[in-house]
Design an enzyme around this catalytic site. Structure first.
Site, PDB file in Angstrom:
ATOM      1  N   ASP A 177      77.201  53.547  70.196  1.00  0.00           N
ATOM      2  CA  ASP A 177      77.002  52.280  69.488  1.00  0.00           C
ATOM      3  C   ASP A 177      78.082  51.996  68.450  1.00  0.00           C
ATOM      4  O   ASP A 177      78.119  50.894  67.894  1.00  0.00           O
ATOM      5  CB  ASP A 177      75.638  52.270  68.787  1.00  0.00           C
ATOM      6  N   SER A 195      75.441  54.604  63.291  1.00  0.00           N
ATOM      7  CA  SER A 195      76.664  54.191  63.978  1.00  0.00           C
ATOM      8  C   SER A 195      77.431  53.172  63.155  1.00  0.00           C
ATOM      9  O   SER A 195      78.666  53.199  63.102  1.00  0.00           O
ATOM     10  CB  SER A 195      76.310  53.606  65.352  1.00  0.00           C
ATOM     11  N   ALA A 196      76.706  52.254  62.523  1.00  0.00           N
ATOM     12  CA  ALA A 196      77.353  51.256  61.669  1.00  0.00           C
ATOM     13  C   ALA A 196      78.116  51.923  60.530  1.00  0.00           C
ATOM     14  O   ALA A 196      79.257  51.552  60.213  1.00  0.00           O
ATOM     15  CB  ALA A 196      76.308  50.290  61.117  1.00  0.00           C
ATOM     16  N   ALA A 232      71.022  50.955  64.956  1.00  0.00           N
ATOM     17  CA  ALA A 232      72.349  51.586  64.907  1.00  0.00           C
ATOM     18  C   ALA A 232      72.902  51.705  63.489  1.00  0.00           C
ATOM     19  O   ALA A 232      74.096  51.546  63.268  1.00  0.00           O
ATOM     20  CB  ALA A 232      73.340  50.836  65.803  1.00  0.00           C
ATOM     21  N   LYS A 267      72.540  45.932  64.450  1.00  0.00           N
ATOM     22  CA  LYS A 267      72.503  45.261  65.750  1.00  0.00           C
ATOM     23  C   LYS A 267      71.079  45.198  66.262  1.00  0.00           C
ATOM     24  O   LYS A 267      70.207  45.998  65.902  1.00  0.00           O
ATOM     25  CB  LYS A 267      73.407  45.986  66.758  1.00  0.00           C
ATOM     26  N   PRO A 294      67.562  50.065  58.429  1.00  0.00           N
ATOM     27  CA  PRO A 294      66.575  51.144  58.530  1.00  0.00           C
ATOM     28  C   PRO A 294      67.148  52.387  59.208  1.00  0.00           C
ATOM     29  O   PRO A 294      67.922  52.281  60.165  1.00  0.00           O
ATOM     30  CB  PRO A 294      65.455  50.523  59.376  1.00  0.00           C
ATOM     31  N   VAL A 295      66.772  53.563  58.708  1.00  0.00           N
ATOM     32  CA  VAL A 295      67.229  54.826  59.282  1.00  0.00           C
ATOM     33  C   VAL A 295      66.371  55.165  60.497  1.00  0.00           C
ATOM     34  O   VAL A 295      65.134  55.065  60.443  1.00  0.00           O
ATOM     35  CB  VAL A 295      67.156  55.949  58.229  1.00  0.00           C
ATOM     36  N   ALA A 296      67.027  55.577  61.592  1.00  0.00           N
ATOM     37  CA  ALA A 296      66.330  55.909  62.848  1.00  0.00           C
ATOM     38  C   ALA A 296      65.410  54.777  63.279  1.00  0.00           C
ATOM     39  O   ALA A 296      64.305  54.997  63.764  1.00  0.00           O
ATOM     40  CB  ALA A 296      65.540  57.214  62.699  1.00  0.00           C
ATOM     41  N   GLY A 297      65.902  53.535  63.096  1.00  0.00           N
ATOM     42  CA  GLY A 297      65.071  52.368  63.376  1.00  0.00           C
ATOM     43  C   GLY A 297      65.458  51.593  64.611  1.00  0.00           C
ATOM     44  O   GLY A 297      64.917  50.517  64.857  1.00  0.00           O
ATOM     45  N   GLY A 298      66.425  52.071  65.392  1.00  0.00           N
ATOM     46  CA  GLY A 298      66.831  51.356  66.589  1.00  0.00           C
ATOM     47  C   GLY A 298      67.800  50.221  66.319  1.00  0.00           C
ATOM     48  O   GLY A 298      67.993  49.351  67.171  1.00  0.00           O
TER      49      GLY A 298
END
Length: 305
Positions: free
Chosen positions: A137, A104-105, A101, A9, A95-99
């Protein structure tokens, strides 16, 4: 085996209210699902086990701190299953910890995959309630499309949208902690003298101009309305993001913003050809480690095989 594809997202609007007594912030969060996504495959196993492949696989936790594992256990507990019995393989592209989600996905995808594997036929409203227990999220990753999230972002209202929008995501080296970005947002508000509490900050609401741009399929108007109240905090913690945002706009993007809590930067383009050119220019600029051209909106977590 059941494979579920789930979208990343971007928050085309992220309005952040003041700090509440419970430690959260009220949000006006316009989620937009894009075709860049992960795939989670559920297969029979013993207990709950995880594996992962993809560019950021080395930093993905493979224990119960992973939302996919927690989702499987939560769904099993809801249905009274003593032994979940599932192996979850995550093919990582978000991306991990990329804003965006990504965690969450994967939690949302695991709910859908396990529900199908175990033939539970859980109604969507129940899955959405379970998703909200996992994180703010996660419900949107189930729903997809475009939606306004209120509360902590988990109370969703689908929004009308016309046509396809073209995006580019510039991936930074390393991640940013979402709680740290929210703390920095509060600190910057206090330093500016406006205060950071819920009585100091006006409760955010969706921008009518932005909603109209989505409903009309107007990329130029949407680009002009993009906002993220967490962007100053993300740039404060990672000053190099300013150069990434500048590189994308100089390359011809219609609009730019930090995605969620960052550090991924999102750029809106007028069409697929322009998106590809902006992605190429971002890579050449040296301000990011990867750039992905994609599109949206797309559906939420869905079984693909």
């Amino acid at each position: 085996m059941i494979t579920v594809r789930v979208p990343a997202k971007v928050n085309v609007q992220l309005g952040v209210g003041g700090l509440r007594a419970d430690g959260f912030h009220d949000l006006a969060n316009v989620f937009f699902a894009v075709a860049l996504g992960d795939e989670v495959t559920a297969s029979p196993g013993e207990g709950v086990t995880l594996s992962c492949t993809g560019p950021d696989a080395a930093v993905v936790p493979l224990d119960d701190s992973n939302l996919a594992a927690r989702a499987a256990r939560l769904l099993a507990a809801h249905h009274g299953l003593a032994d979940p019995g599932v192996h979850l393989h995550i093919a990582k592209a978000i991306p991990v910890a990329g804003g965006m989600a990504g965690g969450s996905a994967d939690g949302a995808a695991a709910l859908v995959a396990c529900d199908a594997l175990w033939q539970l036929d859980t109604p969507l409203p129940v899955l959405l309630d379970l998703a909200a227990e996992l994180g703010s999220d996660v419900p949107f990753a189930l729903l997809g499309g475009v939606a306004l999230g209120r509360g902590r972002g988990e109370i969703l209202e689908p929004l009308p949208v016309e046509g396809t929008f073209h995006w580019i995501f510039a991936v930074a080296d390393g991640g940013l902690s979402t709680p740290a970005v929210y703390r920095e947002c509060d600190r910057l508000r206090d330093r500016a003298g406006t205060g950071s509490g819920e009585t100091d900050v006006t409760t955010p609401d969706a921008d009518p101009t932005l909603l109209a741009a989505l409903a009309e399929g107007d990329a130029v108007a949407l680009a002009a309305a993009l906002t993220n109240d967490l962007q100053p905090a993300a740039v404060s913690l990672r000053p190099a993001l300013a150069a990434t945002l500048r590189a994308g706009t100089e390359a011809g993007a219609l609009g730019a913003l930090v995605s969620g809590s960052g550090p991924t930067c999102a750029f809106l383009a007028k069409d697929a050809e322009s998106a590809a050119a902006v992605a190429e220019a971002l890579l050449a600029s040296g301000t990011c480690r990867a750039a992905h051209a994609t599109y949206g909106p797309v559906p939420g977590a869905s079984v693909v095989s």
